[in-house]
Design a protein around this motif. Sequence first.
Motif, mmCIF file in Angstrom:
data_model
loop_
_atom_site.group_PDB
_atom_site.id
_atom_site.type_symbol
_atom_site.label_atom_id
_atom_site.label_comp_id
_atom_site.label_asym_id
_atom_site.label_seq_id
_atom_site.Cartn_x
_atom_site.Cartn_y
_atom_site.Cartn_z
ATOM 1 N N THR A 189 0.780 -1.241 0.036
ATOM 2 C CA THR A 189 -0.242 0.154 -0.099
ATOM 3 C C THR A 189 0.955 1.165 0.130
ATOM 4 O O THR A 189 1.877 1.150 0.803
ATOM 5 N N CYS A 190 0.685 2.135 -0.928
ATOM 6 C CA CYS A 190 -0.378 2.388 -1.935
ATOM 7 C C CYS A 190 0.295 3.046 -3.133
ATOM 8 O O CYS A 190 1.193 3.823 -2.690
ATOM 9 N N TRP B 126 -2.178 7.895 -3.547
ATOM 10 C CA TRP B 126 -2.851 8.448 -2.284
ATOM 11 C C TRP B 126 -2.647 9.790 -2.182
ATOM 12 O O TRP B 126 -1.474 10.310 -2.066
ATOM 13 N N ASP C 54 -2.707 -2.113 -3.035
ATOM 14 C CA ASP C 54 -3.612 -1.044 -3.154
ATOM 15 C C ASP C 54 -3.083 0.021 -4.248
ATOM 16 O O ASP C 54 -2.206 0.662 -4.017
ATOM 17 N N ASN D 162 -5.771 4.481 -3.491
ATOM 18 C CA ASN D 162 -6.260 4.788 -2.077
ATOM 19 C C ASN D 162 -6.889 5.874 -1.901
ATOM 20 O O ASN D 162 -6.509 7.051 -2.121
#
Length: 390
Positions: A138-139, A142, A182, A185
């Motif tokens: 992740t990620c 974002w 991800d 996000n």
Amino acid sequence: MRNVDDIEDRRLSGKMESRSTAPSTTGLPDRTSTATLTRRSLLAGGVAAGIVSALPGGAAGPARAAGRRVPFGAAIQSELMNGGPAYRQLFVEHCDLVMPMNALKFNLMRPTRDIWDFEPADKVVDFALSNGKTSRGTCHVWWGATPGWVEAIESPSEAERVLVEHIERVGDRYKGKLLGWDVVNEVVANDPIYENRSLRDTYWLRTLGPRHIPIAFKAAANADPTAELALNEYDLEYKGPHYDERRTIVLSIVRQLQDANVKIDAVGMQGHLYADKVIDVDAIDRFHRDLDALGVKLLVTELDVIDWKSAPDPQAQDKTAAALVTRFLDALFAHKPPELVIAWGLTDRYSWINDVMPRPDGAESRPLPFDRDLRPKPWLDVIRKRLAVA
Ligand code: XIL
């Protein structure tokens, strides 16, 4: 309730319209063509649909021995990897998956354009793999982790080049080591109805428009074709029109990606459970079924409990937390077991909630399955029992 197509056309193409003054180098349609945008044209140019990659069922944590169960994992801050052995041991004993909480985020990995700091993430991923665990990333995109040097890039074509280069290089480096990513996000607007928009206003949306989403998914698939690629989102768990709208928008994005043959394998529900909000069991069940019908898996990616408004009584807080986790997992399991359940840390001692949503009364938050002294709390039992599926 509005239907999905209506929202896509009005909101996503509306956003495209607002980008229509962008230079033609964006590849975005001009104002004339925006008016006739279809889902397919929004996201045109996708890679061939990927085979949905299965999560290895083999997360070989000790707890799996007893029978089939949904793998349980937790995120860890890489700086805490050097902390006490008892803390690390919690992850070894209780997790099937261990993942970096922050170290794979864009701004930490790329504080400047030329620095690629892989070491903190390597530390966690190596720890996971050498202890027989799986890991995940992740990620890539974002809003909370876009470095300043990226936000200074005004040219859409340059922004796209940087985004694709970043995702491809990072994805390639961890190829074969992470179950999945991800990819984006928190791209849904925080309050879509009030804000009258479907997507969050971010650097990437302002610079590239909604197409930054398929661009990111395509780059991630190029870099690691077997990684399970997810859209990760918060506030998908509760009752009310605001949350219905957020779920609807997620489904809409998934359908648009699929219509354009862009591979998306999973949706991550963060699962930050507010003790003062009502979990909508029926809506979660419907959401799970809708995703399943689209061939998209459901993951719980950041489970914890936000009890900042509960009475300051540790026993009562723990009881509430266990009840919330139970209700949430029951809702998810009603249709079929989710693919994975990941907690956003293991002990109350190290939780983002202490920093971001501290209790106004100064009492302790109790968000995670172990207390500050690493003693198990009732919600650990819920996990143990509820994740067993056979
Ligand atoms: C948080 C981490 O827990 C913190 O350590 C960090 O300082 C900021 O990010 N939703 C997300 C996560 O998707 O990435 C956030 O993690 C918590 C909210």
